[in-house]
Design an enzyme around this catalytic site. Structure first.
Site, PDB file in Angstrom:
ATOM      1  NE  ARG A  23      37.354   4.886  -3.674  1.00 26.82           N
ATOM      2  CZ  ARG A  23      36.454   4.932  -2.703  1.00 26.82           C
ATOM      3  NH1 ARG A  23      35.222   4.527  -2.932  1.00 26.82           N
ATOM      4  NH2 ARG A  23      36.772   5.395  -1.517  1.00 26.82           N
ATOM      5  CB  SER A 107      35.203   1.926   0.009  1.00 23.90           C
ATOM      6  OG  SER A 107      34.159   2.097   0.922  1.00 23.90           O
ATOM      7  CG  HIS A 108      30.908   2.247  -1.903  1.00 20.39           C
ATOM      8  ND1 HIS A 108      31.719   3.242  -1.384  1.00 20.39           N
ATOM      9  CD2 HIS A 108      30.324   2.780  -3.002  1.00 20.39           C
ATOM     10  CE1 HIS A 108      31.608   4.319  -2.131  1.00 20.39           C
ATOM     11  NE2 HIS A 108      30.765   4.074  -3.124  1.00 20.39           N
ATOM     12  CE  LYS A 117      38.583   4.395   1.935  1.00 22.71           C
ATOM     13  NZ  LYS A 117      37.457   4.001   2.827  1.00 22.71           N
ATOM     14  CG  ASP A 248      31.869   0.040   3.593  1.00 21.46           C
ATOM     15  OD1 ASP A 248      32.363  -0.491   4.610  1.00 21.46           O
ATOM     16  OD2 ASP A 248      32.262   1.141   3.154  1.00 21.46           O
ATOM     17  CG  ASP A 250      36.519   0.139   3.340  1.00 20.37           C
ATOM     18  OD1 ASP A 250      35.282   0.194   3.251  1.00 20.37           O
ATOM     19  OD2 ASP A 250      37.233   1.160   3.402  1.00 20.37           O
ATOM     20  CG  ASP A 252      35.220   2.748   5.721  1.00 18.93           C
ATOM     21  OD1 ASP A 252      34.315   2.185   5.089  1.00 18.93           O
ATOM     22  OD2 ASP A 252      35.910   3.659   5.225  1.00 18.93           O
ATOM     23  NE  ARG A 253      30.155   3.297   3.093  1.00 13.48           N
ATOM     24  CZ  ARG A 253      29.219   3.219   2.143  1.00 13.48           C
ATOM     25  NH1 ARG A 253      28.157   4.002   2.180  1.00 13.48           N
ATOM     26  NH2 ARG A 253      29.342   2.370   1.145  1.00 13.48           N
ATOM     27  CG  HIS A 335      32.092   7.152   6.202  1.00 14.82           C
ATOM     28  ND1 HIS A 335      33.133   6.253   6.244  1.00 14.82           N
ATOM     29  CD2 HIS A 335      31.721   7.234   4.902  1.00 14.82           C
ATOM     30  CE1 HIS A 335      33.384   5.816   5.016  1.00 14.82           C
ATOM     31  NE2 HIS A 335      32.552   6.391   4.188  1.00 14.82           N
TER      32      HIS A 335
END
Length: 459
Positions: A23, A107-108, A117, A248, A250, A252-253, A335
């Site tokens: 990242r 992500s966020h 990832k 978020d 992407d 995933d949360r 998560h």
């Protein structure tokens, strides 16, 4: 491979290859040259024969995903492009197709960031201890290989299959619910319409910020920050909705908001999902990270399950799940990991568990969740600190000789007492110390929180 890109400098690579992902800012720390070299190194280190490639809505994502694919193909391996996707959609593709994968997302993180990832076939994580450090070192060495026979490129749309699989794992079949969904201009804007359309009459969805826009024009797609939930909370009240969902960037949360606009702690949702999993799998193991509320292991134990405590971070959670054959794992950060989803995290699947539980009852969400919410918590409080190690050492010294206090350093520093606990740890992705604390009542929690913050912020 030769390149004038500063992103391939070893110092930069050590800065952006984190504990469980890559990242950095674009283009200063990440660019197409880095993506191409990483794709090539990914094949060299892991021997992946086929790599699934997905990407989010950030402006830099498509070009970097394409460059990564070029590096994979040059090394002689095949690429399957799934295009715009949520991270858990990429994990579905990796598990369902049986291929290694990469998801381009930060992500966020704010708009200037991007990331990668990486996973092995079956969505198995790739972290610093499981291949990511070796990939970084191959990139740093400039060892770019070109196979005699390059790989092939194909395209596959897995969104419908992804949605079907989630609803097989958690069907929503009870009373009708009005649901406000804040996609934060992230990838839930793509996935939520497909998933909720398949539920049918049970869910009436109110859309918020579904336009895919990696500049995040409305608010940052980081629902752990209370300011980013305000719009959703207002909408839930205005719409008289049963529940609000915030994803978020992407997707995933997932964070949830009750009918009164109150945010539900991810620990509380972890306990609810754990209870549902234990009803299906009596005596099963449930993973919780060390920042999750004490209510989670208490409830798991009361229901006959086995709670196992682990470090923060998806690669650590997934590894522990594999070792223990846990059916589910939850983190304070929103998560949620499922054995039947290749031990990967899925914000959408967690949302479906909440909707399924709520649709089966006649009570409002606040009443449903009350039995899983036992202790006041501080939430995650971030502080920028010049010398993180010195602060942790000072806190350790302060509490070393106190009666009834125990400490461990599984991840950062956790200080525990019968009536309270707190954890201070360095962020894996930002220059911050993160504080989480919990107490038997609000006054105890506030006292512990303020004492820890006074030490953290005086440095």
């Amino acid at each position: 491979m030769t390149s004038g890109s500063n992103t391939l400098d070893p110092a930069n690579l050590h800065a952006i290859f984190k504990a469980y992902d890559v990242r950095g800012t674009v283009p200063e720390q990440m660019d197409e040259a880095l993506a191409r070299a990483t794709g090539n190194a990914f094949v060299q280190v892991l021997g992946a024969k086929t790599v699934v490639v997905g990407y989010d809505m950030r402006p830099s994502s498509p070009a970097m995903a394409s460059a990564f694919a070029e590096g994979v193909i040059a090394a002689g391996s095949d690429v399957v492009i799934i295009g715009l996707a949520s991270t858990d959609q990429l994990y579905f593709a990796s598990g369902h197709l049986g291929h290694a994968g990469v998801m381009f997302t930060a992500s966020h993180n704010p708009a200037q960031y991007n990331g990668m990832k990486l996973c092995r076939p079956g969505a198995q994580p790739v972290g610093l201890d499981t291949g990511l450090a070796e990939i970084r070192d191959v990139v740093a060495a400039g060892t770019y290989v070109t196979a005699d026979q390059p790989g092939s490129l194909s395209v596959d749309d897995v969104l419908e299959g992804y949605a079907d699989h989630l609803l097989e794992l958690s069907p929503v079949r009870g009373r009708g619910l009005k649901v406000v969904v804040d996609a934060g201009n992230g990838m839930a804007g793509l996935t939520a319409p497909v998933v909720f359309d398949k539920i049918g009459r049970v869910v009436e969805m109110v859309e918020m910020y579904f336009e895919l826009d990696g500049t995040f024009p409305n608010h940052e797609a980081n629902p752990i920050e209370p300011a980013n939930l305000v719009d959703l909370q207002r909408a839930v009240l205005a719409e008289k909705a049963d529940i609000g969902l915030a994803f978020d960037g992407d997707a995933d949360r997932c964070f949830i908001v009750d009918e009164g606009g109150r945010a539900i702690s991810p620990s509380t949702l972890t306990a609810l999902i754990a209870a549902r999993e234990l009803a299906k799998n009596p005596g099963a193991t449930i993973i919780h990270n060390l920042i999750t509320s004490r209510s989670v292991p208490e409830i798991v134990t009361e229901l006959g399950g086995k709670p196992v405590r682990t470090r923060v971070g998806h690669s650590f959670i997934k590894a522990t799940m594999a070792e223990t054959d846990a059916v589910f794992g939850g983190e304070h950060s929103g998560h949620f990991y499922f054995r039947d989803f290749w031990r990967a995290d899925s914000g959408m699947l967690a949302a479906l568990y909440a909707l399924a539980a709520l649709s089966e009852t006649d009570v409002p969400l606040s009443e449903l969740m009350a039995e899983y919410d036992r202790y006041p918590t501080s939430g995650e409080i971030n502080s920028t600190v010049a010398d993180q190690a010195a602060v942790l050492a000072e806190i350790k010294a302060q509490y070393a000789d106190r009666d009834g206090v125990e400490m461990d350093e599984l991840d950062g520093l956790t200080v525990s007492h019968a009536d309270w606990w707190f954890n201070v740890r360095a962020s894996n992705t930002e220059p911050l110390l993160r504080l989480n604390c919990e107490g038997k009542d609000e006054a105890t929690m506030a006292e512990v929180r303020d004492a820890a913050l006074s030490t953290i912020r005086k440095n």
